[in-house]
Design a protein around this motif. Structure first.
Motif, PDB file in Angstrom:
ATOM      1  N   THR B 155      48.269  33.502  11.135  1.00 31.89           N
ATOM      2  CA  THR B 155      47.391  32.391  11.505  1.00 31.89           C
ATOM      3  C   THR B 155      47.524  31.270  10.491  1.00 31.89           C
ATOM      4  O   THR B 155      47.443  31.488   9.293  1.00 31.89           O
ATOM      5  N   ASP B 156      47.721  30.066  11.016  1.00 32.23           N
ATOM      6  CA  ASP B 156      47.867  28.917  10.127  1.00 32.23           C
ATOM      7  C   ASP B 156      46.535  28.236   9.830  1.00 32.23           C
ATOM      8  O   ASP B 156      46.390  27.583   8.795  1.00 32.23           O
ATOM      9  N   ASP B 157      45.592  28.359  10.724  1.00 28.02           N
ATOM     10  CA  ASP B 157      44.313  27.669  10.566  1.00 28.02           C
ATOM     11  C   ASP B 157      43.453  28.415   9.548  1.00 28.02           C
ATOM     12  O   ASP B 157      43.051  29.558   9.800  1.00 28.02           O
ATOM     13  N   PRO B 158      43.143  27.792   8.438  1.00 23.16           N
ATOM     14  CA  PRO B 158      42.417  28.512   7.372  1.00 23.16           C
ATOM     15  C   PRO B 158      41.041  29.014   7.799  1.00 23.16           C
ATOM     16  O   PRO B 158      40.628  30.098   7.390  1.00 23.16           O
ATOM     17  N   ALA B 159      40.344  28.234   8.604  1.00 19.67           N
ATOM     18  CA  ALA B 159      39.009  28.682   9.017  1.00 19.67           C
ATOM     19  C   ALA B 159      39.106  29.916   9.896  1.00 19.67           C
ATOM     20  O   ALA B 159      38.322  30.864   9.760  1.00 19.67           O
ATOM     21  N   GLU B 160      40.062  29.908  10.789  1.00 18.88           N
ATOM     22  CA  GLU B 160      40.236  31.073  11.654  1.00 18.88           C
ATOM     23  C   GLU B 160      40.696  32.276  10.850  1.00 18.88           C
ATOM     24  O   GLU B 160      40.262  33.403  11.083  1.00 18.88           O
ATOM     25  N   ARG B 161      41.551  32.035   9.893  1.00 21.97           N
ATOM     26  CA  ARG B 161      41.994  33.155   9.072  1.00 21.97           C
ATOM     27  C   ARG B 161      40.825  33.764   8.319  1.00 21.97           C
ATOM     28  O   ARG B 161      40.697  34.984   8.221  1.00 21.97           O
ATOM     29  N   GLN B 162      39.952  32.918   7.808  1.00 21.65           N
ATOM     30  CA  GLN B 162      38.810  33.447   7.083  1.00 21.65           C
ATOM     31  C   GLN B 162      37.900  34.242   8.010  1.00 21.65           C
ATOM     32  O   GLN B 162      37.376  35.293   7.632  1.00 21.65           O
ATOM     33  N   ARG B 163      37.719  33.749   9.230  1.00 22.90           N
ATOM     34  CA  ARG B 163      36.898  34.510  10.172  1.00 22.90           C
ATOM     35  C   ARG B 163      37.513  35.881  10.437  1.00 22.90           C
ATOM     36  O   ARG B 163      36.827  36.904  10.441  1.00 22.90           O
TER      37      ARG B 163
END
Lengths: 449, 449
Positions: B155-163
């Motif tokens: 996953t490239d999107d940091p917010a999604e990765r954190q979720r």
């Protein structure tokens, strides 16, 4: 541009490898990742040691025993990146693969996707038969076996019980022969003790083969050995017999005969796992045509390895056999060639060195054809088989530990046996709100809800 | 009349036992089957060693390690019959249970069906949370953990990765505490090495508990120890916090705060697995009310044991705790009473002997409350835990072998780890023909199909 969280390869060419089976694994193991960035893609995050799938299916081993976690295997390999996803298609002009999670650009593409079961267009068979190509396949089959026996044990109708206790194996190659032998041993060592209310001699294992002999790719001697062994193990053998349909209860054969059975195990045909996007010219019979430098016909930087590749020559006019050794050797040869190209050295053509054939039929029965017409059978073949398999493991950190574990599990039948760990039908039916006992034929004369 | 292939009990009374957990297992083990015919029913064909489910869920052990095959366990017990099926309801007047495969008549009925996760009527949570009551639960959770990490890694999107990398554990009892500790160790010993492209310090484990302390049923000292340990292990703890909703992406709490997370592990409530058919008077808060002879209120020959039974007295005004020791002791007491009845001897009332509480928090961290205010923590508690668990195994033929196997697997983390063996979402989606990458948030900025 970031994609799939892969680092920029900078000045190095990027090789994308699709498939972590024998071919992909051996390629990655040998490729020099100081010279190339290596990205391995697989829909599973583990390598499957396919020769032992039949053991998992018959509860002789557990699934994790035959899985090599890909991340752990290549831990420490520089600039190596694994991503668990599916590849949908390739754009050879843009040099890009499209995956379930986005596109990946490549400089070199290695297709090592293997094969899946081929049901020849028969959707009935595709729905009801049990292939044995992946770990989930093996687990589904094992659950089916034990769940079916549990059902048989509570069935009052003798005809239905006999149907439940009849298992059909389609295909007399190594896969079918090994499953049939393992089932016979399961009956003998385990099942006869666990079902006091149901006589296990009612269990029937029927193997059908379209040719005139078992193991037709082996020597005649091995074919005869296999026949003798399975007969002694009370497996019913029918030759020149093709199954044309199966609806979940009745198997139909080409000669019009039928067989009531609960389970059809499919070992009779495979077809390549093709990724769309290359020209039709590059495909033949659902495999990628390659030259002896393992390049896909018509493409510079696209390669194919293993079962999904078709390399013909005088020795193998119909292509190389879909066996682990071919995949392993192709993987190594391609890696060495690419390494040499990076170093400005010459490459070599691929030449398959046939190291023989092995099939295990029972705990102390096996057949092995080795080079120079050596032939083993019985217990020695079993050890040859075990050592050969261990030798070709990669990255299973502790090969000795794995070997001992296999031997221990294999000989003691202690673990994983009997457990219907994913009672698919009950769970699915329960979630749908359907009475698991409402399947026709499972109800005895008494009424219930 | 034949039914479910059970032999006629002839002159002997038939006892039907529903549930092969700790209570049912110990009952069957101790009942004299020369005096009674014993029929054990369970929807699984194995006993689950529930205290170690959290180990399977966090890949410390494999599922077969904690399963005891019921047929093998009681092999050789005369006039003992196992049937794998579900019981739908009971007709106490006719003295008959109705199952998925037909009816069974009984003379004595023992209900030992245990509990399932209680989501308090919230269907969102029921859909999205991961309970930990059965082996399939543990496997689903393990697959979820590793599949989620694989997704995070691409996953490239940091917010999604954190979720994706945020895991919420609901419930600070032994179940929640043990899972949280095991996850922390998984991160430390395994995950930090396997994901070079994704920093594992982004992994968050958050445990929420409605009370003011962890392990509220343990001593205050143990509660404090557990708190100290989890803090040191970088588990975030929130007290007096109740989760009121979870939609698969966002958890909502009573105070209105939210948490973006990928996985909610449910350790916060259970409810009895009730079989319909007995009068409403016999039930209280989804458990069967029993007297101190373990008889269900209002019935002569119907008994209940273990978590599904509710026995109140001065010492336990809200009923006995839902722990293994209660189930084991109830099972034994009932069997001994029925044996005595068959021999014309007096019966004894059940009296629970509290042998203490144990919770494992990490490889060398544990808390144990023992009788007479003894208290262990740390490594000694781990060994106490291991021996106690082994001691209470029944029919696991080779207790020593099992113990060594657990210790070996537990300490080496070698096996079962990392394998997404049933990639449920990918497989399901693939079968439905949906692109596994089409889930919102999993796609990076690049387009794909």
């Amino acid at each position: 541009m970031a994609n799939l969280n892969l680092p920029d390869p900078a000045a190095k060419p990027r090789i994308v490898v699709v498939g972590g089976g024998f071919a992909g694994l051996n390629f990655v193991n040998r490729i020099d990742s100081h010279r190339y960035q290596v990205v391995l893609l697989d829909r599973h995050n583990y390598h499957t040691f396919a020769p032992l799938l039949y053991q998992v299916a018959t509860a002789g081993l557990e699934a994790p025993d035959i899985c090599g976690p890909l991340r752990k295997t290549f831990r420490g390999k520089p600039d190596f990146h694994f991503r668990m996803l599916q590849v949908h298609d390739v754009d050879p002009v843009a040099r890009r693969v499209h995956t379930g999670a986005g596109p990946i650009d490549y400089d070199h593409l290695v297709l090592a996707t293997g094969t899946r079961a081929n049901f020849f267009g028969n959707t009935n068979i595709a729905t009801h038969a049990f292939p044995l190509k992946t770990v989930p396949d093996a687990r589904r089959l094992r659950n089916q076996i034990f769940q079916t026996l549990e059902r048989a044990d509570l069935t009052d109708d003798p005809a239905e019980r006999q149907r439940l206790m009849t298992f059909l194996i389609v295909g007399g190659g190594p896969s079918g022969v090994e499953v049939a032998g393992a089932l016979s041993e399961l009956r003998r060592h385990v099942l006869t003790h666990d079902y006091p209310d149901t006589p296990m001699d009612q269990l029937r294992f029927v193997l059908v083969e379209g040719e005139e002999e078992l193991l037709s790719t082996f020597s005649d001697r091995s074919s005869r050995e296999a026949y003798r062994n399975l007969e002694e193990m009370d497996v019913e053998l029918r030759f020149q017999t093709l199954m044309t349909d199966y609806d979940g209860r009745t198997a139909t054969f080409r000669d019009g005969s039928t067989l009531e059975c609960s389970t059809v195990i499919w070992g009779a045909g495979v077809t390549g796992e093709i990724i769309e996007g290359l020209s039709g010219e590059s495909l033949e019979r659902a495999r990628y045509r390659i030259d002896n430098h393992l390049r896909v016909a018509g493409y510079e930087n696209v390669y194919a390895l293993g079962d999904v590749a078709l390399l013909t020559n005088d020795e193998w006019p119909r292509g190389h056999p879909g066996v682990a050794q071919v995949a392993i050797q192709m993987g190594r040869r391609l890696a060495e060639n690419l390494n040499n190209i990076a170093r400005g050295r010459p490459t070599k053509a691929f030449r398959y060195v046939d190291k023989g054939n092995l099939a295990i039929i029972g705990r102390n029965r096996a057949v092995a054809d080795l080079p120079r017409n050596l032939h083993f059978s019985g217990v020695p073949a079993w050890f040859v088989w075990a050592f050969v398999h261990i030798f070709y493991l990669i990255g299973f950190r502790n090969r000795l530990f794995t070997f001992l574990s296999w031997v221990g599990n294999y000989l003691t039948y202690n673990r994983a046996v009997r457990l219907v760990l994913e009672p698919t039908l009950d769970e699915e039916l329960r979630e749908e709100g359907v009475d698991a006992g409402n399947r026709p034929g499972l109800r005895g004369p008494a009424t219930g809800r």
